[in-house]
Enzyme design. Structure first.
Site, PDB file in Angstrom:
ATOM      1  N   THR A 178       0.848  -1.177   0.000  1.00 30.49           N
ATOM      2  CA  THR A 178       0.000   0.000   0.000  1.00 30.49           C
ATOM      3  C   THR A 178       0.891   1.236   0.000  1.00 30.49           C
ATOM      4  OG1 THR A 178      -0.069   0.073   2.417  1.00 30.49           O
ATOM      5  CG2 THR A 178      -1.777  -1.218   1.306  1.00 30.49           C
ATOM      6  N   GLU A 323      -5.590  -4.180  -1.630  1.00 28.19           N
ATOM      7  CA  GLU A 323      -6.039  -5.346  -0.857  1.00 28.19           C
ATOM      8  C   GLU A 323      -7.066  -6.211  -1.588  1.00 28.19           C
ATOM      9  OE1 GLU A 323      -4.753  -2.298   2.277  1.00 28.19           O
ATOM     10  OE2 GLU A 323      -5.684  -2.281   0.296  1.00 28.19           O
ATOM     11  N   LYS A 432     -18.045  16.326   8.944  1.00 27.52           N
ATOM     12  CA  LYS A 432     -19.196  16.489   9.813  1.00 27.52           C
ATOM     13  C   LYS A 432     -19.306  17.960  10.211  1.00 27.52           C
ATOM     14  CE  LYS A 432     -21.784  14.175  13.447  1.00 27.52           C
ATOM     15  NZ  LYS A 432     -21.772  13.098  14.455  1.00 27.52           N
ATOM     16  N   TRP A 437     -23.589  15.417   7.756  1.00 25.49           N
ATOM     17  CA  TRP A 437     -22.470  14.899   6.966  1.00 25.49           C
ATOM     18  C   TRP A 437     -22.402  15.567   5.599  1.00 25.49           C
ATOM     19  CZ3 TRP A 437     -19.139  12.371   9.747  1.00 25.49           C
ATOM     20  CH2 TRP A 437     -19.565  11.603  10.832  1.00 25.49           C
TER      21      TRP A 437
END
Length: 535
Positions: A178, A323, A432, A437
């Site tokens: 990664t 992944e 937020k 949101w």
């Protein structure tokens, strides 16, 4: 349980090599190189040189399970490592040259590689890090210049006759790390089984849908999740394969698309932003190109519209991760969407990351871990599992999944009744504000369509009254002048009022090693920006 009576032949990368040679041996592979003329051969030549490589590795004492690293671009020699190293039973670690030098050193040492193959572009880098590579015994330049020992010298004496060994299909084949935006990079060790199943799944019509009539050019890097598996998918399909090396500028890509008849390509949005701008400026169009798969970050609707309406090129979004090998979902049409009319069909596809693919399971959970409705509106933490999803990271004793095998992607998403998934944010990037949101992805998508905007990035910054408020950073196209007022007026027609950013900054947008917007860097750069805002 009554056992089936079928042959239990293992799924190995070498089976793809043999199949491509026998079924599509004369199908062409063409490769640009860093400092040499273009290379042309076919799948038969790829298989023969991969066997020579396997023999050379064996003669050097490289055993099954040993790691071999590469620092290389998209070239035929790098592609040969994919088949020759893995087929011999060793593991190929594709190091990411866009990482910081310390991270490159970390990944090669963590992998425990015994050999490093590198392109001449990285000669100075290799010279500088060589004393710190603790396990590397042999260094080979993939180019004929830049080092005493070269790849061609290494494989030239070896025989092209080699019987691929048969071993457990769950053995490691390719190791990808990664990008390490938080902490050290983590190694994901793909098994032979996962690579073969991923290639078969990615080639289905519901995904990439490649055939022997396609000409495939991966602009996703071979070192990044195996270029989305395209070398293996194309080898199975028998597609002509075109490798652009390190030249991903619009002019170079367009030349290859026209000269080689490219029908299918893929890469991150930043590549195609520059390409579309170049096409518009020069009033050109890619004649034979039919599909572009785009992943890495959300595709701006304006980009997809430009490709289809101006150039008759379909844009397919891809969502995945290192992944997940990396295919998770692909946004391809369905009869249900087609029945609603072409306009609605494409608008749906352009605003979704993709739909369920066989081999990958998805579910959404709330903060309590309970499943949320797949109604297209209710967001939840995105969990995945399947035969090409990571179980644990390389070198870790702890599983990366829960007790039922689910891997938490770190994304927040919705799923609808037709199986389409839409990423609404990364869990760490959702904003937020005043208890509500805001989706940074949706806000970026809206801003990307504003006049003159090349890249739009949104981060949530601490605010004394609202907890967090969005900051929009826009990078202009070359030569373009962006008006903040025009951008804000454009946004007012696209989003609810309280989503509007408190500030818009015109600046270069930093990118990660994989071409994604580096929001971590943006948050650091603009930390405290709203501290003096009126409460």
């Amino acid at each position: 349980m009554l056992q089936g009576l079928m042959q239990a032949r293992p799924l190995l990368v070498s089976a793809i090599t043999d199949y491509a040679e026998q079924a599509h041996g004369k199908r062409e592979i063409t490769s640009r190189l860093v400092d040499e003329p273009d290379w042309r051969y076919d799948y038969r030549g790829l298989a023969q040189r991969s066997r020579k490589l396997a023999n050379a590795l064996l003669d050097l004492g490289i055993c099954a399970g040993d790691r071999v690293s590469s620092l290389a671009w998209n070239t035929h020699r790098h592609m040969e490592l994919f088949f020759g190293v893995t087929g011999s039973g060793a593991v190929l670690h594709t190091a990411n040259p866009r990482l910081h030098a310390d991270q490159i050193i970390y990944t090669i040492n963590h992998a425990g590689s015994r050999i490093l193959f590198f392109d001449s572009s990285f000669t100075k880098l290799v010279e500088s890090i060589r004393p710190r590579l603790l396990t590397v015994e042999h260094f080979f330049s993939l180019s004929p210049s830049g080092a005493a020992a070269t790849y061609e010298d290494f494989i030239s004496p070896a025989s092209s006759e080699f019987v691929w060994p048969i071993f457990d299909e769950n053995s490691g084949a390719i190791l990808c790390y990664t990008s390490g935006t938080t902490g050290s990079p983590k190694g994901v060790l793909y098994s032979h089984r996962s690579i073969v199943l991923h290639a078969m799944g990615a080639g289905l019509p519901a995904a990439f849908g490649l055939t022997a009539f396609d000409v495939v050019m991966p602009c996703s890097s071979l070192y990044h999740a195996t270029a989305w598996g395209l070398p293996f998918v194309a080898a199975i399909a028998g597609s002509k394969f075109v490798l652009p090396a390190d030249r991903l500028d619009p002019e170079s890509l367009h030349e290859l698309i026209e000269r080689e008849g490219v029908t299918f390509t893929g890469g991150v949005p930043t590549i195609w932003t520059a390409y579309l701008e170049w096409l518009d400026r020069l009033e050109k169009s890619p004649a034979g190109l039919r599909r572009v798969v785009i992943g890495g970050s959300a595709v701006p609707v304006s980009m997809a519209q430009s490709f289809l309406r101006q150039h008759n090129v379909e844009v397919l979004q891809l969502w995945g991760m290192t992944e997940t090998c990396p295919l998770g979902v692909v946004a391809t049409p369905t009869p249900q969407l087609a029945s609603r009319g072409e306009t609605e069909m494409w608008e749906t596809i352009w605003t979704r990351q993709g739909r369920l693919q066989f081999g990958i399971e998805l579910k959404l959970v709330d903060e309590a871990g309970c499943c949320v409705a797949h109604d297209g509106h209710t967001p939840g933490a995105l969990m995945v599992r399947g035969p090409w999803v990571v179980e644990r990271y390389f070198g870790s004793a702890e599983p990366a999944v829960d007790s039922e095998g689910w891997f938490n992607t770190g994304d927040v998403a919705t799923l609808d009744e037709d199986g389409f998934m839409r990423i609404t944010d990364r869990a760490k990037d959702v904003i937020k504000s005043g208890g509500e949101w805001i989706s940074s992805i949706d806000l970026e998508n809206a801003a990307a369509g504003a006049p003159g905007v090349k890249v739009a990035a949104v981060v949530g910054l601490a605010h004394p009254r609202w907890d967090e408020r969005p900051l929009l950073v826009v990078e202009p196209h070359e030569g373009a002048v962006i008006s903040i007022t025009v951008v804000m007026d454009h946004l007012r027609d696209k989003i609810v009022r309280w989503w509007l950013p408190d500030s818009i900054i015109i600046a270069e947008v930093p990118l990660t090693a994989t071409g994604k917007i580096d929001k971590k860097q943006l948050r650091i750069q603009y930390q405290g920006y709203y501290d003096d805002a009126k409460t």
